[in-house]
Design a protein around this motif. Structure first.
Motif, PDB file in Angstrom:
ATOM      1  N   SER A  25       9.391   6.182   2.004  1.00  0.00           N
ATOM      2  CA  SER A  25       9.170   5.675   0.653  1.00  0.00           C
ATOM      3  C   SER A  25       7.725   5.262   0.393  1.00  0.00           C
ATOM      4  CB  SER A  25      10.089   4.484   0.380  1.00  0.00           C
ATOM      5  OG  SER A  25       9.782   3.421   1.271  1.00  0.00           O
ATOM      6  N   ARG A  26       6.937   5.139   1.444  1.00  0.00           N
ATOM      7  CA  ARG A  26       5.539   4.696   1.319  1.00  0.00           C
ATOM      8  C   ARG A  26       4.554   5.855   1.375  1.00  0.00           C
ATOM      9  NH1 ARG A  26       4.772  -0.199   4.007  1.00  0.00           N
ATOM     10  NH2 ARG A  26       2.704  -0.212   3.049  1.00  0.00           N
ATOM     11  N   LEU A  27       5.057   7.085   1.628  1.00  0.00           N
ATOM     12  CA  LEU A  27       4.189   8.244   1.832  1.00  0.00           C
ATOM     13  C   LEU A  27       4.209   9.193   0.634  1.00  0.00           C
ATOM     14  CD1 LEU A  27       5.104   9.038   5.527  1.00  0.00           C
ATOM     15  CD2 LEU A  27       2.805   8.531   4.686  1.00  0.00           C
ATOM     16  N   VAL A  28       3.023   9.669   0.278  1.00  0.00           N
ATOM     17  CA  VAL A  28       2.873  10.669  -0.774  1.00  0.00           C
ATOM     18  C   VAL A  28       2.171  11.875  -0.160  1.00  0.00           C
ATOM     19  CG1 VAL A  28       1.781  11.218  -2.977  1.00  0.00           C
ATOM     20  CG2 VAL A  28       2.731   8.938  -2.592  1.00  0.00           C
TER      21      VAL A  28
ATOM     22  N   ALA B  95       0.817  -1.219   0.000  1.00  0.00           N
ATOM     23  CA  ALA B  95       0.000   0.000   0.000  1.00  0.00           C
ATOM     24  C   ALA B  95       0.849   1.267   0.000  1.00  0.00           C
ATOM     25  CB  ALA B  95      -0.927   0.001   1.216  1.00  0.00           C
ATOM     26  N   THR B  96       0.361   2.263  -0.734  1.00  0.00           N
ATOM     27  CA  THR B  96       0.938   3.606  -0.733  1.00  0.00           C
ATOM     28  C   THR B  96       0.015   4.497   0.098  1.00  0.00           C
ATOM     29  OG1 THR B  96       1.873   3.271  -2.926  1.00  0.00           O
ATOM     30  CG2 THR B  96       1.644   5.549  -2.187  1.00  0.00           C
ATOM     31  N   PHE B  97       0.593   5.318   0.963  1.00  0.00           N
ATOM     32  CA  PHE B  97      -0.165   6.166   1.882  1.00  0.00           C
ATOM     33  C   PHE B  97      -0.154   7.611   1.397  1.00  0.00           C
ATOM     34  CE2 PHE B  97       0.415   2.387   4.128  1.00  0.00           C
ATOM     35  CZ  PHE B  97      -0.472   2.350   5.188  1.00  0.00           C
TER      36      PHE B  97
ATOM     37  N   ALA C  65      -1.291  11.592   2.441  1.00  0.00           N
ATOM     38  CA  ALA C  65      -1.643  12.488   3.544  1.00  0.00           C
ATOM     39  C   ALA C  65      -1.203  13.895   3.169  1.00  0.00           C
ATOM     40  CB  ALA C  65      -0.964  12.046   4.835  1.00  0.00           C
ATOM     41  N   HIS C  66      -1.786  14.878   3.800  1.00  0.00           N
ATOM     42  CA  HIS C  66      -1.401  16.271   3.585  1.00  0.00           C
ATOM     43  C   HIS C  66       0.082  16.441   3.942  1.00  0.00           C
ATOM     44  CE1 HIS C  66      -1.188  20.612   4.142  1.00  0.00           C
ATOM     45  NE2 HIS C  66      -2.266  20.671   3.365  1.00  0.00           N
ATOM     46  N   PRO C  67       0.784  17.337   3.247  1.00  0.00           N
ATOM     47  CA  PRO C  67       2.214  17.547   3.560  1.00  0.00           C
ATOM     48  C   PRO C  67       2.485  17.856   5.036  1.00  0.00           C
ATOM     49  CG  PRO C  67       1.649  18.691   1.539  1.00  0.00           C
ATOM     50  CD  PRO C  67       0.357  18.150   2.110  1.00  0.00           C
ATOM     51  N   ARG C  68       1.566  18.556   5.701  1.00  0.00           N
ATOM     52  CA  ARG C  68       1.772  18.859   7.127  1.00  0.00           C
ATOM     53  C   ARG C  68       1.537  17.643   8.019  1.00  0.00           C
ATOM     54  NH1 ARG C  68      -1.561  23.978   6.346  1.00  0.00           N
ATOM     55  NH2 ARG C  68      -0.011  25.512   5.725  1.00  0.00           N
ATOM     56  N   ALA C  69       0.824  16.643   7.511  1.00  0.00           N
ATOM     57  CA  ALA C  69       0.585  15.412   8.278  1.00  0.00           C
ATOM     58  C   ALA C  69       1.726  14.420   8.106  1.00  0.00           C
ATOM     59  CB  ALA C  69      -0.733  14.771   7.845  1.00  0.00           C
ATOM     60  N   VAL C  70       2.419  14.483   6.970  1.00  0.00           N
ATOM     61  CA  VAL C  70       3.475  13.517   6.667  1.00  0.00           C
ATOM     62  C   VAL C  70       4.521  13.411   7.779  1.00  0.00           C
ATOM     63  CG1 VAL C  70       5.403  13.025   5.078  1.00  0.00           C
ATOM     64  CG2 VAL C  70       3.112  13.495   4.164  1.00  0.00           C
ATOM     65  N   PRO C  71       5.045  14.520   8.333  1.00  0.00           N
ATOM     66  CA  PRO C  71       6.048  14.381   9.408  1.00  0.00           C
ATOM     67  C   PRO C  71       5.544  13.573  10.616  1.00  0.00           C
ATOM     68  CG  PRO C  71       6.014  16.630   8.600  1.00  0.00           C
ATOM     69  CD  PRO C  71       4.846  15.927   7.970  1.00  0.00           C
ATOM     70  N   HIS C  72       4.249  13.694  10.927  1.00  0.00           N
ATOM     71  CA  HIS C  72       3.688  12.950  12.067  1.00  0.00           C
ATOM     72  C   HIS C  72       3.544  11.463  11.757  1.00  0.00           C
ATOM     73  CE1 HIS C  72       3.039  16.608  14.258  1.00  0.00           C
ATOM     74  NE2 HIS C  72       2.384  17.115  13.239  1.00  0.00           N
ATOM     75  N   LEU C  73       3.363  11.136  10.475  1.00  0.00           N
ATOM     76  CA  LEU C  73       3.277   9.729  10.079  1.00  0.00           C
ATOM     77  C   LEU C  73       4.673   9.103  10.011  1.00  0.00           C
ATOM     78  CD1 LEU C  73       0.502  10.049   7.365  1.00  0.00           C
ATOM     79  CD2 LEU C  73       0.255   9.213   9.710  1.00  0.00           C
ATOM     80  N   LEU C  74       5.661   9.917   9.646  1.00  0.00           N
ATOM     81  CA  LEU C  74       7.052   9.456   9.631  1.00  0.00           C
ATOM     82  C   LEU C  74       7.584   9.219  11.043  1.00  0.00           C
ATOM     83  CD1 LEU C  74       8.558  11.871   6.952  1.00  0.00           C
ATOM     84  CD2 LEU C  74       8.336   9.390   6.754  1.00  0.00           C
ATOM     85  N   ASP C  75       7.185  10.103  11.954  1.00  0.00           N
ATOM     86  CA  ASP C  75       7.649  10.020  13.336  1.00  0.00           C
ATOM     87  C   ASP C  75       6.544  10.544  14.253  1.00  0.00           C
ATOM     88  OD1 ASP C  75       8.883  10.043  15.795  1.00  0.00           O
ATOM     89  OD2 ASP C  75      10.431  11.492  15.236  1.00  0.00           O
ATOM     90  N   PRO C  76       5.717   9.656  14.809  1.00  0.00           N
ATOM     91  CA  PRO C  76       4.588  10.089  15.636  1.00  0.00           C
ATOM     92  C   PRO C  76       4.959  10.532  17.049  1.00  0.00           C
ATOM     93  CG  PRO C  76       4.567   7.702  15.359  1.00  0.00           C
ATOM     94  CD  PRO C  76       5.708   8.229  14.535  1.00  0.00           C
TER      95      PRO C  76
END
Length: 178
Positions: free
Chosen positions: A124-127, A82-84, A86-97
């Motif tokens: 690599s899984r986040l867009v 799966a490719t995930f 999320a909004h660019p501002r959400a991506v940092p929280h998904l990378l490191d919660p």
């Protein structure tokens, strides 16, 4: 379940906080499959059971709050295909919660325990999706990403035109179970 010849939409109950109908995700199945939101980390096992045996192409995270995205990393581990999105501002929280978990733990330690512990998603899984992106699910089926700041500055929604279905996340607020 909402259906159309080329699309199936299923509401998946995440049993958030152990409560039926308190948190959910949506599974869209056409030629490709998408999940909208992932619930809490604690509810991830329920969603993973509902997803057992299914291939998952896309996951759209409406916003990075722990009740909608806390399970994202757990879903990512179980579904490496799966490719995930999320909004660019959400991506940092998904990378490191870590920061998000610390903020919730400080504000409400009991709530933080109920949410469970999220795990990171590999970069690599986040867009990053700001709005206007299209996730092609089939020849007549797609999800269009819409920027919907308000509940969170990093909130996005998904619109499926063939069924005129809008997946809101918390864009319309939170409403208790009736």
């Amino acid at each position: 379940m909402v259906g159309r010849k080329n699309l199936s939409v299923m509401l998946l109950d995440g049993l958030q906080f152990g409560q039926p109908r308190a948190g959910a995700a949506y599974l869209l199945e056409a030629e490709k499959t998408a999940l909208v939101d992932t619930g809490t980390a604690a509810s991830a096992p329920h969603l993973l059971e509902a997803l057992r045996g299914r291939h998952l192409d896309f996951v759209l995270v409406t916003h990075a709050h722990l009740d909608h995205a806390g399970g994202a990393g757990h879903i990512a581990r179980a579904h490496p295909e799966a490719t995930f999105f999320a909004h660019p501002r959400a991506v940092p929280h998904l990378l490191d919660p870590t920061r998000l978990v610390a903020a919730v733990s400080q504000a409400s330690p009991e709530l933080a325990r109920l949410y469970g512990l999220p795990v990171p998603i590999p970069r690599s899984r986040l867009v990053a999706a700001e709005g206007g992106e299209v996730l092609e699910l089939g020849s007549e089926t797609r999800l269009v990403v819409l920027a919907t700041p308000g509940h969170a500055s990093h909130h996005i929604c998904a619109f499926e035109p063939s069924t005129a279905t809008l997946f809101l996340g918390d864009a319309a607020g939170h409403h208790g179970v009736a």
